[in-house]
Write an enzyme that holds these catalytic residues in place. Structure first.
Site, short mmCIF file in Angstrom:
data_model
loop_
_atom_site.label_atom_id
_atom_site.label_comp_id
_atom_site.label_asym_id
_atom_site.label_seq_id
_atom_site.Cartn_x
_atom_site.Cartn_y
_atom_site.Cartn_z
CG HIS A 124 -1.87 -1.13 1.27
ND1 HIS A 124 -2.67 -1.40 2.37
CD2 HIS A 124 -2.17 -2.10 0.36
CE1 HIS A 124 -3.40 -2.48 2.13
NE2 HIS A 124 -3.10 -2.93 0.93
CG HIS A 171 -7.28 -3.10 -2.14
ND1 HIS A 171 -6.84 -2.00 -1.42
CD2 HIS A 171 -6.52 -4.15 -1.73
CE1 HIS A 171 -5.86 -2.38 -0.61
NE2 HIS A 171 -5.65 -3.68 -0.78
CG ASP A 178 -3.03 -5.25 -3.09
OD1 ASP A 178 -2.74 -4.34 -2.29
OD2 ASP A 178 -3.81 -6.18 -2.79
CG HIS A 235 0.49 -9.58 -2.52
ND1 HIS A 235 0.55 -8.27 -2.95
CD2 HIS A 235 -0.49 -9.64 -1.58
CE1 HIS A 235 -0.35 -7.57 -2.28
NE2 HIS A 235 -0.98 -8.36 -1.46
#
Length: 280
Positions: free
Chosen positions: A75, A232, A236, A259
């Site tokens: 973030h 969001h 990321d 991720h």
């Protein structure tokens, strides 16, 4: 030219996973230093914000060296990319930056307070020359040659709250601030027990996380966009791609990516010099 911040700024708050109170200071850095995290609670050990320093991608991107680790950096790194900051020292007295509002906007507002200072060094960029793709199970991510940075992500979750969402976003500083940075992180109540077992999520709350229970959003007043969940995920991805070390000129394409795939994608990109060109 490269940019750093003009002055030091600080913030305090709870961390997402360890649930501890942390003080964070953002400080100007020398030209060419990049983004570096410093753990004052670990004798000032430093961790560079680079893809090859990623040591874990479970429920967030964690950077690490033999001396220290720093978790949930995505973030803050998204905000750094959105503010077009190249050189920055992030000083922490704990294991993660504070989660603040669970978005990137709260970090962006902190950077606004710090101001921007131009560095006497050319910024440079990494231009992707050919498609690079990675996949795992039903997820995939790719970097595709493009004239300007862009992100195209599709997600799907088995809940009516999310369902299938897709968004294409042409990156710009103002567009990021308006369309992506305010999007909060989200989580599922059904995973709470699992999170406790692996000692994660202690700082998540109904004030910083969109909480999904089956087909119901528990805190709908916190939502800022109807499709906040995919926004969001773009946030990321921007944060994870910022670990390339310089702006990426490419289109990021993700389908159920996260991720782990994001980091695998950068490792695949840099594994072959024919994949990219360093622009001065």
């Amino acid at each position: 030219m490269r940019h750093t911040i003009a002055r030091e700024v600080a913030a305090e708050g709870i961390t997402l996973h360890s649930g501890t109170q942390v003080r964070m200071m953002l400080a100007p850095a020398n030209p060419g230093a990049g983004v570096v995290f410093r753990r004052t609670d670990l004798d000032g050990a430093e961790v560079p914000a680079r893809y090859d320093c990623v040591v874990e991608t479970n429920l967030g991107t964690m950077l690490g060296t033999a001396q220290a680790r720093v978790g949930v950096v995505e973030h803050l790194m998204a905000a750094v990319a959105g503010a077009e900051i190249d050189d920055l020292l992030v000083i922490l007295d704990g294991p993660e930056p504070p989660i603040l509002d669970g978005d990137a906007l709260s970090y962006l507002e902190l950077l606004d307070k710090a101001g921007v200072k131009e560095q006497p060094v050319p910024r440079g960029a990494i231009k992707v020359l050919q498609r690079v793709e990675v996949a795992h199970k039903d997820g995939r991510a790719a970097l595709v040659p493009a004239a300007e940075p862009a992100f195209d992500i599709e997600i799907e979750f088995p809940t009516a709250v999310v369902g299938r969402q897709r968004l294409a976003f042409a990156f710009s500083a103002q567009g990021f601030r308006r369309e992506i940075a305010p999007a909060r992180t989200f989580g599922f109540l059904s995973e709470l027990e699992m999170l406790k077992q692996i000692d994660r999520g202690h700082g998540a709350s109904l004030e910083n996380t969109l909480a999904i229970d089956g087909d119901r959003l528990i805190n709908p007043a916190l939502m800022r966009f109807p499709d906040e969940f995919v926004r969001h995920k773009i946030l990321d991805a921007i944060g994870d791609m910022a670990l390339a070390g310089a702006p990426l000129i490419a289109r990021f394409e993700g389908v159920r990516s996260g991720h782990a795939l994001n980091n695998a994608l950068l490792r695949a990109l840099f594994a072959q010099p024919a994949n990219y060109h360093l622009k001065p």
